[in-house]
Write an enzyme that holds these catalytic residues in place. Sequence first.
Site, PDB file in Angstrom:
ATOM      1  N   ASN A  28       1.475  -0.642  -4.922  1.00 59.10           N
ATOM      2  CA  ASN A  28      -0.332  -0.751  -4.510  1.00 59.10           C
ATOM      3  C   ASN A  28      -0.183   0.778  -5.034  1.00 59.10           C
ATOM      4  OD1 ASN A  28       1.205   0.808  -1.990  1.00 59.10           O
ATOM      5  ND2 ASN A  28      -1.199   1.351  -2.719  1.00 59.10           N
ATOM      6  N   CYS A  29      -1.339   0.184  -5.825  1.00 61.90           N
ATOM      7  CA  CYS A  29      -2.038   2.032  -6.636  1.00 61.90           C
ATOM      8  C   CYS A  29      -3.752   2.038  -5.702  1.00 61.90           C
ATOM      9  CB  CYS A  29      -2.252   1.249  -8.148  1.00 61.90           C
ATOM     10  SG  CYS A  29      -4.088   0.847  -8.063  1.00 61.90           S
ATOM     11  N   MET A  30      -3.971   2.944  -5.802  1.00 64.67           N
ATOM     12  CA  MET A  30      -5.547   3.218  -5.323  1.00 64.67           C
ATOM     13  C   MET A  30      -5.915   2.336  -4.986  1.00 64.67           C
ATOM     14  SD  MET A  30      -4.848   6.880  -4.733  1.00 64.67           S
ATOM     15  CE  MET A  30      -6.314   7.490  -4.507  1.00 64.67           C
ATOM     16  N   ARG A  32      -5.870  -1.445  -5.110  1.00 65.88           N
ATOM     17  CA  ARG A  32      -4.710  -2.242  -5.757  1.00 65.88           C
ATOM     18  C   ARG A  32      -3.601  -2.532  -4.733  1.00 65.88           C
ATOM     19  NH1 ARG A  32      -5.970  -2.862 -12.236  1.00 65.88           N
ATOM     20  NH2 ARG A  32      -7.768  -1.612 -12.415  1.00 65.88           N
TER      21      ARG A  32
END
Length: 474
Positions: A28-30, A32
């Site tokens: 994951n990113c911030m 997504r």
Amino acid sequence: MAKEISSELLNTILTRVGGPGNIASCGNCMTRLRLGVHDSSLVDPDIKTLEGVKGVILTSDQVQVVFGPGKAHRAAKAMSELLGEAPVQDAAEIAAQNKRQLKARQTSGVQQFLAKFATIFTPLIPGFIAAGLLLGIATLIATVMHVTADAQGTLPDALNFMKVFSKGLFTFLVILVGYNAAQAFGGTGVNGAIIAALFLLGYNPTATTGYYAGFHDFFGLPIDPRGNIIGVLIAAWACARIECMVRRFMPDDLDMLLTSLITLLITATLAYLIIMPLGGWLFEGMSWLFMHLNSNPLGCAVLAGLFLIAVVFGVHQGFIPVYLALMDSQGFNSLFPILSMAGAGQVGAALALYWRAQPHSALRSQVRGAIIPGLLGVGEPLIYGVTLPRMKPFVTACLGGAAGGLFIGLIAWWGLPMGLNSAFGPSGLVALPLMTSAQGILPAMAVYAGGILVAWVSGFIFTTLFGCRNVNLD
């Protein structure tokens, strides 16, 4: 949607991306959930219609499901648990999927490269935001209360305490980057951290600050520890590659004892002889390029106008090394507020769509659900739920952002450059106290607020005039 991501939703997503056997990686990113897939043809693009999903980005080997801040991390953790319960595939299936994965990797090399930056820097972003907010609030209080740098008392002590986190983060940031970068490139994190520390050490025996390395030249050759973050990224990549090569011929019994030892010796030699000078030249070139773009109003407009497109393609993380370079060269991140205008232009576009839509339409409901995050700097709900599906409003949102970037560029051109006090932070209205400039925090806040206002109004006007024709407003 509830605070926790429901297992029913995750199971549905898992089914629509081809099942557990089609998942190559989960992260994951911030905002997504990022699922690497072996075969993108098995992915159902209608994932975006699921309740709780704010958007979907599909590439040749990855599915990015937009949940929003916080939720993306919980979704990735829960999805990893689901995948841990998945049945193991046989060797033939794995071989076939690896072949497809290799082919996909060959067709999206740029995206694969830029994805590394997300792996390296995304874990650091919460720290950037926290340290930047504390520094911004402390600076604002000191400015309003006229607290001088040498003042004594409870309030100055409290303000210095709030500022110390930013000093600690940026003093030793390269070590964190070196650790994450070495891991991202397939090596051991601590080796990357040790190599990164070489860029922090001092090589001048007469210096009164810093940490003296114990020698001032490398076998008679001068040492120039320049390059900072650019050099560290190159060195961490080299460290990971060297480690992999050493491990190929190292006997298992000697692996723990000798692999890292040999890796560090070779990488440090390359760092002193080649990487530090090369990183310094690249660092200076990158800083020069973006500093001149930032002082050019048209350059600022282009950067702000194109940033939403970079977000859609998931390559916006590639700007983070530039942010760090600007922090070193200018003392603040002048690029970040320019790019933040893209989100402000989208807010204006969304408000125009809301104004033109029918009172009880689904569009108005979508805008109401996404506008508050948009005002606070979280743009994905507006991108994937409102503007991008209708295309024309997405284009006019980009134009609104370009107008905001032009405004900030003009102010910088007239003598008031400003920027973020951290390498990374929140955008939108939340970023106001993080702005800084040579003239102080209040002028910087005023310029940023003016840019947001220009982007809002421009996005609204452009969308009202050009973004609503032949567009579904239901």
